[in-house]
Design an enzyme around this catalytic site. Sequence first.
Site, PDB file in Angstrom:
ATOM      1  N   GLY A  45       0.822  -1.215   0.000  1.00  0.00           N
ATOM      2  CA  GLY A  45       0.000   0.000   0.000  1.00  0.00           C
ATOM      3  C   GLY A  45       0.851   1.258   0.000  1.00  0.00           C
ATOM      4  O   GLY A  45       2.086   1.198  -0.002  1.00  0.00           O
ATOM      5  N   ASP A  65      -2.402 -11.982   7.359  1.00  0.00           N
ATOM      6  CA  ASP A  65      -3.696 -11.638   6.763  1.00  0.00           C
ATOM      7  C   ASP A  65      -4.606 -11.064   7.846  1.00  0.00           C
ATOM      8  O   ASP A  65      -5.030 -11.775   8.751  1.00  0.00           O
ATOM      9  CB  ASP A  65      -4.318 -12.884   6.112  1.00  0.00           C
ATOM     10  CG  ASP A  65      -5.614 -12.534   5.388  1.00  0.00           C
ATOM     11  OD1 ASP A  65      -6.045 -11.359   5.461  1.00  0.00           O
ATOM     12  OD2 ASP A  65      -6.190 -13.444   4.759  1.00  0.00           O
ATOM     13  N   LEU A  66      -4.895  -9.785   7.732  1.00  0.00           N
ATOM     14  CA  LEU A  66      -5.702  -9.117   8.763  1.00  0.00           C
ATOM     15  C   LEU A  66      -7.169  -9.560   8.752  1.00  0.00           C
ATOM     16  O   LEU A  66      -7.908  -9.272   9.689  1.00  0.00           O
ATOM     17  CB  LEU A  66      -5.618  -7.587   8.605  1.00  0.00           C
ATOM     18  CG  LEU A  66      -4.426  -6.919   9.300  1.00  0.00           C
ATOM     19  CD1 LEU A  66      -3.102  -7.412   8.803  1.00  0.00           C
ATOM     20  CD2 LEU A  66      -4.492  -5.407   9.176  1.00  0.00           C
ATOM     21  N   TYR A  90      -8.488  -2.005   5.451  1.00  0.00           N
ATOM     22  CA  TYR A  90      -9.525  -2.077   4.413  1.00  0.00           C
ATOM     23  C   TYR A  90      -9.852  -0.632   4.089  1.00  0.00           C
ATOM     24  O   TYR A  90     -10.469   0.071   4.897  1.00  0.00           O
ATOM     25  CB  TYR A  90     -10.746  -2.810   4.966  1.00  0.00           C
ATOM     26  CG  TYR A  90     -11.837  -3.035   3.949  1.00  0.00           C
ATOM     27  CD1 TYR A  90     -12.153  -4.320   3.525  1.00  0.00           C
ATOM     28  CD2 TYR A  90     -12.563  -1.976   3.402  1.00  0.00           C
ATOM     29  CE1 TYR A  90     -13.160  -4.545   2.592  1.00  0.00           C
ATOM     30  CE2 TYR A  90     -13.553  -2.188   2.465  1.00  0.00           C
ATOM     31  CZ  TYR A  90     -13.849  -3.467   2.071  1.00  0.00           C
ATOM     32  OH  TYR A  90     -14.841  -3.686   1.148  1.00  0.00           O
ATOM     33  N   ASP A 146      -9.175  10.735   9.165  1.00  0.00           N
ATOM     34  CA  ASP A 146     -10.086  11.857   9.388  1.00  0.00           C
ATOM     35  C   ASP A 146     -11.546  11.410   9.289  1.00  0.00           C
ATOM     36  O   ASP A 146     -12.438  12.102   9.788  1.00  0.00           O
ATOM     37  CB  ASP A 146      -9.818  12.958   8.346  1.00  0.00           C
ATOM     38  CG  ASP A 146      -9.838  12.426   6.917  1.00  0.00           C
ATOM     39  OD1 ASP A 146      -9.137  11.431   6.656  1.00  0.00           O
ATOM     40  OD2 ASP A 146     -10.562  12.986   6.076  1.00  0.00           O
ATOM     41  N   TYR A 177     -16.642   2.466   6.844  1.00  0.00           N
ATOM     42  CA  TYR A 177     -15.170   2.556   6.916  1.00  0.00           C
ATOM     43  C   TYR A 177     -14.753   3.354   8.151  1.00  0.00           C
ATOM     44  O   TYR A 177     -13.921   2.902   8.943  1.00  0.00           O
ATOM     45  CB  TYR A 177     -14.628   3.209   5.632  1.00  0.00           C
ATOM     46  CG  TYR A 177     -13.177   3.636   5.708  1.00  0.00           C
ATOM     47  CD1 TYR A 177     -12.152   2.697   5.688  1.00  0.00           C
ATOM     48  CD2 TYR A 177     -12.843   4.987   5.806  1.00  0.00           C
ATOM     49  CE1 TYR A 177     -10.815   3.096   5.759  1.00  0.00           C
ATOM     50  CE2 TYR A 177     -11.510   5.396   5.873  1.00  0.00           C
ATOM     51  CZ  TYR A 177     -10.504   4.442   5.852  1.00  0.00           C
ATOM     52  OH  TYR A 177      -9.195   4.842   5.934  1.00  0.00           O
ATOM     53  N   LYS A 232     -12.690   1.991  11.450  1.00  0.00           N
ATOM     54  CA  LYS A 232     -11.392   2.569  11.851  1.00  0.00           C
ATOM     55  C   LYS A 232     -11.468   3.077  13.293  1.00  0.00           C
ATOM     56  O   LYS A 232     -10.523   2.926  14.066  1.00  0.00           O
ATOM     57  CB  LYS A 232     -10.983   3.690  10.895  1.00  0.00           C
ATOM     58  CG  LYS A 232     -10.643   3.248   9.482  1.00  0.00           C
ATOM     59  CD  LYS A 232      -9.418   2.340   9.379  1.00  0.00           C
ATOM     60  CE  LYS A 232      -8.129   3.053   9.699  1.00  0.00           C
ATOM     61  NZ  LYS A 232      -6.963   2.158   9.508  1.00  0.00           N
TER      62      LYS A 232
HETATM   63  N1  LIG Z   1      -5.937   6.387   1.560  1.00  0.00           N
HETATM   64  C1  LIG Z   1      -6.392   7.445   2.228  1.00  0.00           C
HETATM   65  O1  LIG Z   1      -6.845   8.441   1.644  1.00  0.00           O
HETATM   66  C2  LIG Z   1      -6.343   7.471   3.737  1.00  0.00           C
HETATM   67  C3  LIG Z   1      -6.831   8.600   4.416  1.00  0.00           C
HETATM   68  C4  LIG Z   1      -6.763   8.629   5.808  1.00  0.00           C
HETATM   69  C5  LIG Z   1      -6.238   7.555   6.494  1.00  0.00           C
HETATM   70  N2  LIG Z   1      -5.802   6.459   5.831  1.00  0.00           N
HETATM   71  C6  LIG Z   1      -5.285   5.338   6.599  1.00  0.00           C
HETATM   72  O2  LIG Z   1      -3.892   5.279   6.357  1.00  0.00           O
HETATM   73  C7  LIG Z   1      -3.459   3.915   6.356  1.00  0.00           C
HETATM   74  C8  LIG Z   1      -2.702   3.610   5.090  1.00  0.00           C
HETATM   75  O3  LIG Z   1      -3.558   3.798   3.971  1.00  0.00           O
HETATM   76  P1  LIG Z   1      -3.026   3.629   2.485  1.00  0.00           P
HETATM   77  O4  LIG Z   1      -3.551   4.750   1.704  1.00  0.00           O
HETATM   78  O5  LIG Z   1      -1.585   3.312   2.481  1.00  0.00           O
HETATM   79  O6  LIG Z   1      -3.841   2.314   2.058  1.00  0.00           O
HETATM   80  P2  LIG Z   1      -3.727   1.473   0.724  1.00  0.00           P
HETATM   81  O7  LIG Z   1      -2.765   2.098  -0.241  1.00  0.00           O
HETATM   82  O8  LIG Z   1      -5.131   1.212   0.269  1.00  0.00           O
HETATM   83  O9  LIG Z   1      -3.073   0.114   1.225  1.00  0.00           O
HETATM   84  C9  LIG Z   1      -3.757  -0.736   2.085  1.00  0.00           C
HETATM   85  C10 LIG Z   1      -2.840  -1.867   2.427  1.00  0.00           C
HETATM   86  O10 LIG Z   1      -3.527  -2.736   3.313  1.00  0.00           O
HETATM   87  C11 LIG Z   1      -3.354  -4.054   2.836  1.00  0.00           C
HETATM   88  N3  LIG Z   1      -4.436  -4.939   3.224  1.00  0.00           N
HETATM   89  C12 LIG Z   1      -5.754  -4.853   2.908  1.00  0.00           C
HETATM   90  N4  LIG Z   1      -6.405  -5.919   3.389  1.00  0.00           N
HETATM   91  C13 LIG Z   1      -5.495  -6.692   4.017  1.00  0.00           C
HETATM   92  C14 LIG Z   1      -5.545  -7.921   4.705  1.00  0.00           C
HETATM   93  N5  LIG Z   1      -6.685  -8.611   4.822  1.00  0.00           N
HETATM   94  N6  LIG Z   1      -4.412  -8.418   5.259  1.00  0.00           N
HETATM   95  C15 LIG Z   1      -3.230  -7.758   5.123  1.00  0.00           C
HETATM   96  N7  LIG Z   1      -3.111  -6.602   4.467  1.00  0.00           N
HETATM   97  C16 LIG Z   1      -4.233  -6.069   3.914  1.00  0.00           C
HETATM   98  C17 LIG Z   1      -3.294  -3.923   1.318  1.00  0.00           C
HETATM   99  O11 LIG Z   1      -2.766  -5.088   0.756  1.00  0.00           O
HETATM  100  P3  LIG Z   1      -3.167  -5.570  -0.739  1.00  0.00           P
HETATM  101  O12 LIG Z   1      -2.349  -4.715  -1.664  1.00  0.00           O
HETATM  102  O13 LIG Z   1      -2.780  -7.009  -0.765  1.00  0.00           O
HETATM  103  O14 LIG Z   1      -4.645  -5.337  -0.895  1.00  0.00           O
HETATM  104  C18 LIG Z   1      -2.417  -2.701   1.197  1.00  0.00           C
HETATM  105  O15 LIG Z   1      -1.063  -3.047   1.308  1.00  0.00           O
HETATM  106  C19 LIG Z   1      -4.711   3.083   6.578  1.00  0.00           C
HETATM  107  O16 LIG Z   1      -4.816   2.776   7.935  1.00  0.00           O
HETATM  108  C20 LIG Z   1      -5.844   3.998   6.194  1.00  0.00           C
HETATM  109  O17 LIG Z   1      -7.021   3.682   6.894  1.00  0.00           O
HETATM  110  C21 LIG Z   1      -5.818   6.402   4.459  1.00  0.00           C
END
Ligand SMILES: NC(=O)c1ccc[n+]([C@@H]2O[C@H](COP(=O)([O-])OP(=O)(O)OC[C@H]3O[C@@H](n4cnc5c(N)ncnc54)[C@H](OP(=O)(O)O)[C@@H]3O)[C@@H](O)[C@H]2O)c1
Length: 304
Positions: free
Chosen positions: A10, A35-36, A60, A101, A124, A128
């Site tokens: 990710g 695997d979460l 997720y 957020d 979602y 969280k």
């Molecule tokens: N994206 C945003 O805009 C945003 C905003 C605010 C906060 N956040 C938070 O910031 C953090 C990082 O977000 P990000 O943008 O880096 O997310 P991301 O790019 O969507 O990546 C999510 C990661 O979680 C993994 N994952 C999903 N389901 C899984 C499972 N069952 N077991 C193990 N790994 C799993 C994915 O693996 P796969 O590649 O195998 O699916 C991927 O590596 C998260 O906690 C998110 O809630 C994100």
Amino acid sequence: MRMLVTGVSGQVGGALAARLPPSATVLAADRNVLDLATPQTIAGILDRLSPDIIFNPAAYTAVDKAEDEPDLAMRINAEAPGAMARWAAAHDVPLIHFSTDYVFDGSGERAWREDDAPHPLSVYGATKLAGENEIRGAGGTFLIVRTSWVYAAEGKNFLRTIARLARERTELRIVADQIGAPTSAALIGDVVAGMLLEGGEGLREYCAGAGGLVHLAASGETSWHGFASAIVGGLKARGVALAVERIVPIATEDYPTKARRPHNSRLDMTRLQTIFGITPLFWQIALAPELDRLARELAIAHRG
Ligand SMILES: NC(=O)c1ccc[n+]([C@@H]2O[C@H](COP(=O)([O-])OP(=O)(O)OC[C@H]3O[C@@H](n4cnc5c(N)ncnc54)[C@H](OP(=O)(O)O)[C@@H]3O)[C@@H](O)[C@H]2O)c1
């Protein structure tokens, strides 16, 4: 020191794993390792991996899809971090977890502080928030880092979606009444890895000083429309050929989505500044290197 990073495929996990100190043994765990979706397996796997610190950016993150898969989202975003946190507390291992957020309802105009009452609008956001509560309930040494509007030159995100649409369409219609701070995964990786380097053994004191919760986003604010305009302007300035001629601001109601999103996603970062001594880059500054990388990728694809 053995540093476990989840979600390395990710945005944040990838950026963070690449920035950890060279002296560390980085245990880069994708879903094949940990695997979460099966929280009951986590303690056994952590026993085997035996990390000295855990970073958990895996989540997720499909905000709309989560409305249809609440049980899976709850397992990944709440039960799994809970299992991790209980293992970490029992083994005196610090846990750095990431949240969002979207735990807030987005009312009002002022930036949300860590001690404001959360009230998620979506599945979602609720999952969280449940994850945060599980971690708090486990005790131990932990830091929940809430961030917002994450993007990178790679991956699936708003930056890449706009770059694609701007090459395909002459007009983009983008929501202008949701306000927040676009935050690059690189910025998050730099700040969190920097906490380790500067904090060293003091990381535990930082976690305690912050009450286990800190807001981290880029400085400044904009709307999705403002972000899209900066992306298009920045790609044009880097010589990327685009079809787009107009970026029309629209209201949230004009772009219906399955999950409701907060209008006000501003995160107050006073705690980050006072406890950690960190003031993040402005979002426009942090965007520039991502646009450089994306423009290079597009130029290579164009030539190829
Ligand atoms: N994206 C945003 O805009 C945003 C905003 C605010 C906060 N956040 C938070 O910031 C953090 C990082 O977000 P990000 O943008 O880096 O997310 P991301 O790019 O969507 O990546 C999510 C990661 O979680 C993994 N994952 C999903 N389901 C899984 C499972 N069952 N077991 C193990 N790994 C799993 C994915 O693996 P796969 O590649 O195998 O699916 C991927 O590596 C998260 O906690 C998110 O809630 C994100």
